[in-house]
Structure formats: C-alpha cells, structure tokens
Scaffold this motif. Structure first.
Motif, PDB file in Angstrom:
ATOM      1  N   LEU A   1      -3.113  -2.724   2.877  1.00 16.08           N
ATOM      2  CA  LEU A   1      -1.978  -3.015   1.993  1.00 16.08           C
ATOM      3  C   LEU A   1      -0.924  -3.860   2.715  1.00 16.08           C
ATOM      4  O   LEU A   1      -0.287  -4.726   2.108  1.00 16.08           O
ATOM      5  CB  LEU A   1      -1.364  -1.708   1.462  1.00 16.08           C
ATOM      6  CG  LEU A   1      -2.216  -0.956   0.419  1.00 16.08           C
ATOM      7  CD1 LEU A   1      -1.681   0.457   0.191  1.00 16.08           C
ATOM      8  CD2 LEU A   1      -2.254  -1.719  -0.908  1.00 16.08           C
TER       9      LEU A   1
ATOM     10  N   CYS B   1       1.921   0.764  -9.425  1.00 10.95           N
ATOM     11  CA  CYS B   1       1.020   1.755  -8.853  1.00 10.95           C
ATOM     12  C   CYS B   1       1.815   2.968  -8.365  1.00 10.95           C
ATOM     13  O   CYS B   1       1.466   4.118  -8.646  1.00 10.95           O
ATOM     14  CB  CYS B   1       0.235   1.123  -7.702  1.00 10.95           C
ATOM     15  SG  CYS B   1      -0.987   2.212  -6.992  1.00 10.95           S
TER      16      CYS B   1
ATOM     17  N   ALA C   1      -3.158  -0.794  -6.761  1.00  8.82           N
ATOM     18  CA  ALA C   1      -2.385  -0.860  -5.508  1.00  8.82           C
ATOM     19  C   ALA C   1      -2.366  -2.292  -4.958  1.00  8.82           C
ATOM     20  O   ALA C   1      -1.377  -2.716  -4.348  1.00  8.82           O
ATOM     21  CB  ALA C   1      -2.980   0.087  -4.473  1.00  8.82           C
TER      22      ALA C   1
ATOM     23  N   TYR D   1       0.505  -7.332   1.331  1.00 14.68           N
ATOM     24  CA  TYR D   1       1.926  -7.522   1.010  1.00 14.68           C
ATOM     25  C   TYR D   1       2.740  -8.106   2.176  1.00 14.68           C
ATOM     26  O   TYR D   1       3.965  -8.120   2.132  1.00 14.68           O
ATOM     27  CB  TYR D   1       2.520  -6.200   0.495  1.00 14.68           C
ATOM     28  CG  TYR D   1       1.899  -5.818  -0.837  1.00 14.68           C
ATOM     29  CD1 TYR D   1       2.219  -6.520  -1.995  1.00 14.68           C
ATOM     30  CD2 TYR D   1       0.954  -4.802  -0.921  1.00 14.68           C
ATOM     31  CE1 TYR D   1       1.621  -6.207  -3.216  1.00 14.68           C
ATOM     32  CE2 TYR D   1       0.348  -4.483  -2.137  1.00 14.68           C
ATOM     33  CZ  TYR D   1       0.695  -5.196  -3.276  1.00 14.68           C
ATOM     34  OH  TYR D   1       0.090  -4.890  -4.484  1.00 14.68           O
TER      35      TYR D   1
ATOM     36  N   LYS E   1       6.436   2.715   0.525  1.00 15.07           N
ATOM     37  CA  LYS E   1       5.534   2.625  -0.631  1.00 15.07           C
ATOM     38  C   LYS E   1       4.076   2.570  -0.176  1.00 15.07           C
ATOM     39  O   LYS E   1       3.198   3.211  -0.743  1.00 15.07           O
ATOM     40  CB  LYS E   1       5.839   1.357  -1.452  1.00 15.07           C
ATOM     41  CG  LYS E   1       7.183   1.389  -2.157  1.00 15.07           C
ATOM     42  CD  LYS E   1       7.436   0.048  -2.855  1.00 15.07           C
ATOM     43  CE  LYS E   1       8.866  -0.050  -3.337  1.00 15.07           C
ATOM     44  NZ  LYS E   1       9.194  -1.368  -3.887  1.00 15.07           N
ATOM     45  N   ILE E   2       3.851   1.778   0.873  1.00 15.20           N
ATOM     46  CA  ILE E   2       2.481   1.599   1.352  1.00 15.20           C
ATOM     47  C   ILE E   2       1.887   2.902   1.887  1.00 15.20           C
ATOM     48  O   ILE E   2       0.751   3.256   1.584  1.00 15.20           O
ATOM     49  CB  ILE E   2       2.444   0.440   2.380  1.00 15.20           C
ATOM     50  CG1 ILE E   2       2.455  -0.873   1.595  1.00 15.20           C
ATOM     51  CG2 ILE E   2       1.253   0.527   3.328  1.00 15.20           C
ATOM     52  CD1 ILE E   2       2.541  -2.121   2.447  1.00 15.20           C
TER      53      ILE E   2
ATOM     54  N   ASP F   1      -0.264  -4.558  -8.239  1.00 14.54           N
ATOM     55  CA  ASP F   1       1.153  -4.365  -8.551  1.00 14.54           C
ATOM     56  C   ASP F   1       1.616  -3.065  -7.885  1.00 14.54           C
ATOM     57  O   ASP F   1       1.422  -1.965  -8.418  1.00 14.54           O
ATOM     58  CB  ASP F   1       1.326  -4.294 -10.080  1.00 14.54           C
ATOM     59  CG  ASP F   1       2.795  -4.268 -10.486  1.00 14.54           C
ATOM     60  OD1 ASP F   1       3.637  -3.800  -9.689  1.00 14.54           O
ATOM     61  OD2 ASP F   1       3.099  -4.705 -11.609  1.00 14.54           O
ATOM     62  N   LEU F   2       2.229  -3.219  -6.707  1.00 16.63           N
ATOM     63  CA  LEU F   2       2.573  -2.062  -5.869  1.00 16.63           C
ATOM     64  C   LEU F   2       3.547  -1.113  -6.573  1.00 16.63           C
ATOM     65  O   LEU F   2       3.366   0.105  -6.540  1.00 16.63           O
ATOM     66  CB  LEU F   2       3.169  -2.557  -4.545  1.00 16.63           C
ATOM     67  CG  LEU F   2       3.165  -1.548  -3.404  1.00 16.63           C
ATOM     68  CD1 LEU F   2       1.754  -1.273  -2.907  1.00 16.63           C
ATOM     69  CD2 LEU F   2       4.020  -2.036  -2.249  1.00 16.63           C
ATOM     70  N   ASP F   3       4.568  -1.665  -7.227  1.00 13.36           N
ATOM     71  CA  ASP F   3       5.568  -0.800  -7.870  1.00 13.36           C
ATOM     72  C   ASP F   3       5.001  -0.051  -9.074  1.00 13.36           C
ATOM     73  O   ASP F   3       5.309   1.119  -9.280  1.00 13.36           O
ATOM     74  CB  ASP F   3       6.798  -1.621  -8.301  1.00 13.36           C
ATOM     75  CG  ASP F   3       7.730  -1.862  -7.129  1.00 13.36           C
ATOM     76  OD1 ASP F   3       7.451  -1.317  -6.038  1.00 13.36           O
ATOM     77  OD2 ASP F   3       8.721  -2.590  -7.289  1.00 13.36           O
TER      78      ASP F   3
ATOM     79  N   ILE G   1       1.300   5.354  -1.119  1.00 11.30           N
ATOM     80  CA  ILE G   1       0.142   4.976  -1.936  1.00 11.30           C
ATOM     81  C   ILE G   1      -1.165   5.135  -1.153  1.00 11.30           C
ATOM     82  O   ILE G   1      -2.152   5.663  -1.662  1.00 11.30           O
ATOM     83  CB  ILE G   1       0.308   3.539  -2.487  1.00 11.30           C
ATOM     84  CG1 ILE G   1       1.462   3.522  -3.494  1.00 11.30           C
ATOM     85  CG2 ILE G   1      -0.978   3.025  -3.114  1.00 11.30           C
ATOM     86  CD1 ILE G   1       1.885   2.140  -3.968  1.00 11.30           C
TER      87      ILE G   1
END
Ligand SMILES: [Fe+2]
Ligand SMILES: [Fe+2]
Length: 198
Positions: free
Chosen positions: A35, A157, A150, A39, A125-126, A153-155, A129
């Motif tokens: 991730l 997810c 994941a 990102y 966040k990473i 779209d991280l947010d 998740i």
C-alpha cells in the motif's frame, strides 16, 4: 531508515509470537509495504509499523493491565472491560522503549491501529487497512472486495471497514471503544462532503 533496525525488530518479534501470529505480522508488514508503494509513502516506515503493530498482543489481559499500570499508560473504562484493546497503546509504548522506534508517525499508527482516529495520517490508514486485509485473514466477509478497494480508494476502503467492524462488534455485543465510533462518524462526514462537492 537503516535496514538493521527492521531486521532486529523482525528477529525480536519472532521470539514473542507463535507461528500463526507471526504469519499475521508478516502479512500486515508486506501488505502495508504494498500500500505504501501504491500511495507513495515511506516503505520502510510502513514495514516497521506493520511489523510492530501487534507487538503487545501476546500478553494476557491481566498482564496488559499490569504493564499499562507499570508504564503509567491511561486505561479507560472500555479498556478495563476489554483489556485486549490495550495492545495498541501498549504496543506503541513497547515499540518506542523496547524496539527503539523514535518516529512518532510509526508510534501513532500502532496506537490507532484497532480503533482508527479522526483525521488519520496515510500511515495510520495503511496499517489499519493492512491489518484487516492481509492475506492470512479469512474470516471477515467481502475480503476480496476490500482487498481490491484498498488499492483503488483508500478512504472509501477505510470507511467501509470501519462500518463493517462496527456492525460486527454490535452483533456480538462486544465492548466498542468510543474512538471506533468517533472515527466512523468522522469518515462518514468526510465522504459525504466529498460526494456533495462532486
Ligand atoms: Fe492489533
Ligand atoms: Fe493485527
């Protein structure tokens, strides 16, 4: 970051975790690294955070409470009822004092990896998740969907995992840390603001 810090942490944590827990640790570590690549955040920091996120999880509930008292870490009512929740903040303390992690961003991502927090950093966040979707996980529903999301779209997810975790905890009538709910409401609001702007 120097590689030897990661190597040392990996050897040390392996001594404290049984096979299955160590596999989970490695799964979170690799997923967090993937991730981080996607990102574009620091890969080594993500590896170290993934490696250490559960470094206090192997202690029993009473030992967790005892260690929190010893290290003067505050314990809330919901944590007293469910000491398992303490592994996050105790883990951050141990990461700093037993694994020599000085980076506050890594320590914060360990502190908040079970409940999240409003306004999470990318690393928060990473790790959050990665903990949910790492390859050894097989109990939660819709894992394939979350694994894909994941990387898209991280947010979204993050929000959907918070939603799924909350409803799971509610069906099992488990103690819910108020921070999980605060985080959920924060991201619910964030996402509806984004949709409104579009
Ligand atoms: Fe954990
Ligand atoms: Fe974990």
């Amino acid at each position: 970051m120097n590689q030897s810090k990661i190597d040392k942490a990996r050897k040390k944590i392996k001594r404290h975790q049984d096979g299955e827990r160590f596999e989970h640790t490695l799964g979170v570590m690799y997923t967090a690294a993937a991730l981080a690549m996607k990102y574009e955040i620091d890969i080594d920091k993500s590896i170290l955070a993934g490696l250490l996120h559960d470094c206090a999880k192997h202690y029993t509930g009473s030992k967790k409470l005892e260690l929190c008292k010893k290290y003067h870490l505050p314990v809330s009512e919901s944590e007293k009822e469910n000491p398992g929740l303490l592994h996050a903040k105790l883990g951050a303390y141990l990461a700093e004092h037993k694994y020599d992690v000085e980076d506050q961003e890594i320590l914060d991502s360990i502190t908040w990896h079970t409940t999240g927090r409003p306004n999470m950093t990318m690393l928060d966040k990473i790790v959050y998740i990665a903990d949910y979707i790492e390859p050894n996980r097989n109990q939660a529903p819709n894992l394939e969907y979350f694994r894909r999301l994941a990387f898209e779209d991280l947010d979204k997810c993050l929000y959907e995992i918070l939603e799924a975790s909350l409803s799971y905890l509610k069906t099992r009538s488990e103690v819910i840390d108020p921070m999980t709910e605060q985080t959920y409401l924060f991201y619910k609001n964030e996402l509806s603001n984004i949709t409104r702007k579009e």
